[in-house]
Scaffold this motif. Structure first.
Motif, PDB file in Angstrom:
ATOM      1  N   GLN A  13      -8.730   3.109   2.537  1.00 32.88           N
ATOM      2  CA  GLN A  13      -8.708   2.514   3.865  1.00 32.88           C
ATOM      3  C   GLN A  13      -7.286   2.474   4.416  1.00 32.88           C
ATOM      4  OE1 GLN A  13     -10.148  -1.478   3.980  1.00 32.88           O
ATOM      5  NE2 GLN A  13      -9.961  -1.640   6.178  1.00 32.88           N
ATOM      6  N   SER A  14      -7.142   2.868   5.679  1.00 32.71           N
ATOM      7  CA  SER A  14      -5.824   2.809   6.314  1.00 32.71           C
ATOM      8  C   SER A  14      -5.684   1.490   7.070  1.00 32.71           C
ATOM      9  CB  SER A  14      -5.634   3.984   7.267  1.00 32.71           C
ATOM     10  OG  SER A  14      -6.493   3.867   8.372  1.00 32.71           O
ATOM     11  N   ILE A  15      -4.437   0.997   7.091  1.00 28.28           N
ATOM     12  CA  ILE A  15      -4.124  -0.248   7.777  1.00 28.28           C
ATOM     13  C   ILE A  15      -3.063   0.081   8.822  1.00 28.28           C
ATOM     14  CG2 ILE A  15      -3.209  -2.590   7.504  1.00 28.28           C
ATOM     15  CD1 ILE A  15      -4.024  -2.242   4.463  1.00 28.28           C
ATOM     16  N   PRO A  16      -3.364  -0.074  10.120  1.00 28.76           N
ATOM     17  CA  PRO A  16      -2.359   0.218  11.146  1.00 28.76           C
ATOM     18  C   PRO A  16      -1.196  -0.770  11.062  1.00 28.76           C
ATOM     19  CG  PRO A  16      -4.430  -0.523  12.137  1.00 28.76           C
ATOM     20  CD  PRO A  16      -4.630  -0.510  10.666  1.00 28.76           C
ATOM     21  N   GLY A  45       2.258   5.810  15.309  1.00 32.60           N
ATOM     22  CA  GLY A  45       1.003   5.870  14.557  1.00 32.60           C
ATOM     23  C   GLY A  45       1.164   5.591  13.071  1.00 32.60           C
ATOM     24  N   GLU A  81       0.614   4.080   9.528  1.00 37.37           N
ATOM     25  CA  GLU A  81      -0.497   3.499   8.779  1.00 37.37           C
ATOM     26  C   GLU A  81      -0.062   3.276   7.340  1.00 37.37           C
ATOM     27  OE1 GLU A  81      -4.478   5.379  10.696  1.00 37.37           O
ATOM     28  OE2 GLU A  81      -3.300   6.722   9.405  1.00 37.37           O
TER      29      GLU A  81
END
Length: 110
Positions: A2-5, A79, A81
């Protein structure tokens, strides 16, 4: 994974600590890492200093060579992440960005 901004506006001034280098898939093979489209992935070490805090250095991966990014220059990261990872008993956070660009400097006498 899972990516987290990451909100880069809260990170303070960002400076290039180590100029862009191609990311390697393995130290033994010296093979350069590529994305799905065959573009080279680069790593840039960036110094982060929030007000009243110590300097931290994070390595950020980005597709394609960031043009004009040199050591010591202030940079803009777009952008960003974060990704958590684990391999056996090792774990950490890695960072990826859509782009890393130099911040334009004011010309002397302008």
């Amino acid at each position: 994974m899972q990516s987290i901004p990451v909100d880069t506006t809260r990170l303070g001034v960002l400076r290039c600590a180590v100029a862009p280098e191609p990311k390697m898939t393995g130290f033994e093979t010296k093979e350069v890492k590529k994305d799905r489209d065959g573009n080279t992935i680069y790593t840039v070490a960036v110094m982060v200093r929030q007000d009243g805090r110590r300097v931290s250095v994070i390595e950020i991966s980005v597709t394609g060579e960031p043009k004009g990014v040199v050591e010591g220059a202030e940079v803009r990261v777009t952008g960003l992440e974060a990704f958590s990872w684990a391999m056996g008993d090792r774990h950490g956070i890695s960072f990826r960005a859509a782009a890393i660009t130099p911040v334009p400097t004011a010309k002397a006498g302008a």
